[in-house]
Design an enzyme around this catalytic site. Structure first.
Site, PDB file in Angstrom:
ATOM      1  CG  HIS A   1      30.097  21.639  10.005  1.00  0.00           C
ATOM      2  ND1 HIS A   1      31.426  21.599  10.333  1.00  0.00           N
ATOM      3  CD2 HIS A   1      29.449  21.113  11.072  1.00  0.00           C
ATOM      4  CE1 HIS A   1      31.575  21.065  11.542  1.00  0.00           C
ATOM      5  NE2 HIS A   1      30.381  20.764  12.012  1.00  0.00           N
TER       6      HIS A   1
ATOM      7  CG  HIS B   1      28.539  24.060  15.189  1.00  0.00           C
ATOM      8  ND1 HIS B   1      28.495  23.545  16.464  1.00  0.00           N
ATOM      9  CD2 HIS B   1      29.225  23.164  14.444  1.00  0.00           C
ATOM     10  CE1 HIS B   1      29.137  22.385  16.484  1.00  0.00           C
ATOM     11  NE2 HIS B   1      29.587  22.127  15.266  1.00  0.00           N
TER      12      HIS B   1
HETATM   13  P1  AMP Z   1      31.277  19.510  15.419  1.00  0.00           P
HETATM   14  O1  AMP Z   1      32.215  18.336  15.495  1.00  0.00           O
HETATM   15  O2  AMP Z   1      30.141  19.343  14.466  1.00  0.00           O
HETATM   16  O3  AMP Z   1      30.837  19.915  16.803  1.00  0.00           O
HETATM   17  O4  AMP Z   1      32.105  20.685  14.789  1.00  0.00           O
HETATM   18  C1  AMP Z   1      32.987  21.496  15.497  1.00  0.00           C
HETATM   19  C2  AMP Z   1      33.871  22.151  14.472  1.00  0.00           C
HETATM   20  O5  AMP Z   1      34.553  23.200  15.104  1.00  0.00           O
HETATM   21  C3  AMP Z   1      34.923  21.234  13.847  1.00  0.00           C
HETATM   22  O6  AMP Z   1      34.781  21.207  12.447  1.00  0.00           O
HETATM   23  C4  AMP Z   1      36.239  21.867  14.276  1.00  0.00           C
HETATM   24  O7  AMP Z   1      37.217  21.780  13.263  1.00  0.00           O
HETATM   25  C5  AMP Z   1      35.836  23.291  14.546  1.00  0.00           C
HETATM   26  N1  AMP Z   1      36.652  24.013  15.507  1.00  0.00           N
HETATM   27  C6  AMP Z   1      37.135  23.554  16.684  1.00  0.00           C
HETATM   28  N2  AMP Z   1      37.807  24.530  17.317  1.00  0.00           N
HETATM   29  C7  AMP Z   1      37.738  25.624  16.528  1.00  0.00           C
HETATM   30  C8  AMP Z   1      38.232  26.966  16.617  1.00  0.00           C
HETATM   31  N3  AMP Z   1      38.949  27.391  17.686  1.00  0.00           N
HETATM   32  N4  AMP Z   1      37.987  27.830  15.609  1.00  0.00           N
HETATM   33  C9  AMP Z   1      37.279  27.420  14.532  1.00  0.00           C
HETATM   34  N5  AMP Z   1      36.781  26.187  14.384  1.00  0.00           N
HETATM   35  C10 AMP Z   1      37.006  25.294  15.363  1.00  0.00           C
END
Ligand code: AMP
Length: 144
Positions: free
Chosen positions: A109, A107
């Protein structure tokens, strides 16, 4: 989770794609889903993922699929800019737990930065009010 970890269909973004858990969607087509980060670092923090490519990180996604994701990232960044008029936009992407990755479905951001508003650090944000997330998603969607 090392860079060589196998894709796990039970990860939270796979559940969002399947509709097993809710998300605040901004944009969706056959390949791409853009949705609000539930723990936003700033107003408008959103995420862009491929819906069918089972890639944990940037190393194991087909280039054609990655190109679709990055095209969508630009589209969303432009919409975030138009809708929210931030002073800057951070695009971030983490590969492997030691690099900060916590969800093992590739993903990107998109994090708007505002000069007179604090931006939280990665992994240190609180859950957002769902109504605020929905209202922000609608603003970004309108600008697509
Ligand atoms: P990463 O740490 O780069 O893997 O990013 C994962 C992101 O997913 C973080 O910014 C979290 O805040 C976000 N996240 C975790 N659970 C959810 C969810 N259920 N819905 C939307 N975002 C989420």
């Amino acid at each position: 989770m090392s860079l060589k970890t196998q894709y796990d269909n039970g990860n939270i973004f796979a559940k969002i794609i399947r509709g097993d858990i809710p998300s605040t969607k901004i944009f969706e087509d056959d390949n791409i889903l853009a949705f609000m980060d539930a723990f936003p670092q700033s107003l408008g923090h959103c995420l862009v993922i491929h819906k069918t490519a089972t890639a944990t990180n940037i190393l194991d996604i087909e280039t054609a699929d990655l190109n679709k994701v990055t095209s969508a990232v630009q589209k969303l960044a432009r919409a975030v800019n138009a809708a929210l008029q931030p002073d800057g936009i951070r695009v971030a992407q983490f590969n492997g737990a030691p690099a900060g990755q916590t969800v093992f479905h590739l993903h990107f951001h998109i994090i708007p930065i505002y000069e007179n508003m604090d931006t939280s650090q990665h992994g240190e944000s609180k859950a957002s009010d769902p109504e605020m997330l929905q209202a922000t998603a609608e603003r970004i969607h309108q600008a697509l």
